[in-house]
Design an enzyme around this catalytic site. Structure first.
Site, PDB file in Angstrom:
ATOM      1  N   ARG A  66       0.818  -1.214   0.000  1.00  0.00           N
ATOM      2  CA  ARG A  66       0.000   0.000   0.000  1.00  0.00           C
ATOM      3  C   ARG A  66       0.849   1.258   0.000  1.00  0.00           C
ATOM      4  O   ARG A  66       0.403   2.319  -0.456  1.00  0.00           O
ATOM      5  CB  ARG A  66      -0.989  -0.027   1.167  1.00  0.00           C
ATOM      6  CG  ARG A  66      -2.082  -1.081   0.986  1.00  0.00           C
ATOM      7  CD  ARG A  66      -3.031  -1.117   2.166  1.00  0.00           C
ATOM      8  NE  ARG A  66      -2.372  -1.471   3.394  1.00  0.00           N
ATOM      9  CZ  ARG A  66      -2.127  -2.727   3.802  1.00  0.00           C
ATOM     10  NH1 ARG A  66      -2.518  -3.739   3.064  1.00  0.00           N
ATOM     11  NH2 ARG A  66      -1.497  -2.955   4.926  1.00  0.00           N
ATOM     12  N   GLU A 103       5.572  -9.907  15.119  1.00  0.00           N
ATOM     13  CA  GLU A 103       5.026 -10.465  16.355  1.00  0.00           C
ATOM     14  C   GLU A 103       5.316 -11.969  16.414  1.00  0.00           C
ATOM     15  O   GLU A 103       5.743 -12.497  17.431  1.00  0.00           O
ATOM     16  CB  GLU A 103       3.519 -10.206  16.376  1.00  0.00           C
ATOM     17  CG  GLU A 103       2.934 -10.261  17.753  1.00  0.00           C
ATOM     18  CD  GLU A 103       1.455  -9.935  17.717  1.00  0.00           C
ATOM     19  OE1 GLU A 103       0.987  -9.387  16.704  1.00  0.00           O
ATOM     20  OE2 GLU A 103       0.786 -10.246  18.716  1.00  0.00           O
TER      21      GLU A 103
HETATM   22  P1  AMP Z   1       4.668  -2.470  11.548  1.00  0.00           P
HETATM   23  O1  AMP Z   1       5.908  -3.060  10.946  1.00  0.00           O
HETATM   24  O2  AMP Z   1       4.159  -3.252  12.716  1.00  0.00           O
HETATM   25  O3  AMP Z   1       4.815  -0.999  11.866  1.00  0.00           O
HETATM   26  O4  AMP Z   1       3.526  -2.626  10.477  1.00  0.00           O
HETATM   27  C1  AMP Z   1       3.447  -1.727   9.449  1.00  0.00           C
HETATM   28  C2  AMP Z   1       3.048  -2.384   8.148  1.00  0.00           C
HETATM   29  O5  AMP Z   1       2.026  -3.345   8.313  1.00  0.00           O
HETATM   30  C3  AMP Z   1       2.524  -1.332   7.234  1.00  0.00           C
HETATM   31  O6  AMP Z   1       3.112  -1.576   5.953  1.00  0.00           O
HETATM   32  C4  AMP Z   1       1.032  -1.503   7.243  1.00  0.00           C
HETATM   33  O7  AMP Z   1       0.540  -1.514   5.936  1.00  0.00           O
HETATM   34  C5  AMP Z   1       0.762  -2.841   7.888  1.00  0.00           C
HETATM   35  N1  AMP Z   1      -0.087  -2.803   9.097  1.00  0.00           N
HETATM   36  C6  AMP Z   1       0.265  -3.161  10.356  1.00  0.00           C
HETATM   37  N2  AMP Z   1      -0.756  -3.075  11.203  1.00  0.00           N
HETATM   38  C7  AMP Z   1      -1.800  -2.642  10.475  1.00  0.00           C
HETATM   39  C8  AMP Z   1      -3.173  -2.344  10.783  1.00  0.00           C
HETATM   40  N3  AMP Z   1      -3.675  -2.482  12.026  1.00  0.00           N
HETATM   41  N4  AMP Z   1      -3.954  -1.917   9.784  1.00  0.00           N
HETATM   42  C9  AMP Z   1      -3.470  -1.762   8.529  1.00  0.00           C
HETATM   43  N5  AMP Z   1      -2.202  -2.032   8.173  1.00  0.00           N
HETATM   44  C10 AMP Z   1      -1.370  -2.467   9.124  1.00  0.00           C
END
Ligand code: AMP
Length: 178
Positions: A66, A103
């Site tokens: 995205r 996670e």
């Molecule tokens: P993180 O590495 O945990 O910061 O996750 C970020 C990536 O995962 C981004 O590229 C987001 O598109 C996706 N992502 C993680 N959590 C969500 C969520 N609750 N809703 C939508 N996209 C998420």
């Protein structure tokens, strides 16, 4: 120019919360209605470009998948190019890889090793900042490939997951923080 409060409202208005996706307990922030709404999409893209100023970055890097949507639009609006930061195994030429903890398990992002000219100022974008693992890997990749991070911006930050803390002293710009 649309002010910050209005931009936050536009992002909120274009987001649908999807419960228990992709697994139980997760509230997925679906930004596709925002992407599909022409005036709203243009407003947020112009808001990002205005926040940084066109002359503060030379290229935009977007994180698969995205982040590509946002990155390409920001790059076009600013008149610069776009570099995709991809998931492992998708790039056709020699690439640099950075792995990070999820996670459960691990993920890897890659960028072509010649993606940036040394010192090129790179604005890094993604849709959502959650735990910060993805952002940390993307920023590290840009620097290892010779770019200079000009900024990191997301449409939405999930503050309760404390992604900023994982990014140390880096500045994060979020249009909406929830
Ligand atoms: P993180 O590495 O945990 O910061 O996750 C970020 C990536 O995962 C981004 O590229 C987001 O598109 C996706 N992502 C993680 N959590 C969500 C969520 N609750 N809703 C939508 N996209 C998420």
């Amino acid at each position: 120019m649309t002010d910050e409060l209005d931009l936050a409202a536009v992002v909120a208005g274009g987001t649908v919360d999807v419960l228990d996706f992709p697994k139980p307990g997760i509230v997925f922030k679906d930004l596709m209605p925002l992407f599909a709404d022409g005036p709203a999409f243009r407003t947020v893209i112009d808001g990002i470009v205005a926040h940084y100023g066109k002359d503060t970055f030379d290229v935009v890097a977007g994180v698969e998948a995205r982040g590509f949507v946002v990155a390409a639009a920001v790059a076009y609006a600013a008149g610069v190019g776009v570099v995709p930061v991809r998931k492992a195994g998708k790039l056709p030429r020699p690439a640099i890889a950075v792995s990070y903890e999820l996670e459960y398990g691990e993920a890897t992002l890659e960028v072509h090793e010649d993606a940036f000219v040394a010192g090129q100022r790179v604005l890094v974008v993604d849709d959502v900042l959650a735990t910060g693992g993805t952002a940390g890997a993307a920023l590290e990749l840009v620097e290892r490939a010779g770019g200079t991070v000009a900024g990191f911006t997301v449409l939405m930050e999930l503050a309760f997951l404390k992604g900023r803390e994982r990014l140390g002293s880096r500045t994060v710009h979020a249009l909406l923080t929830v």
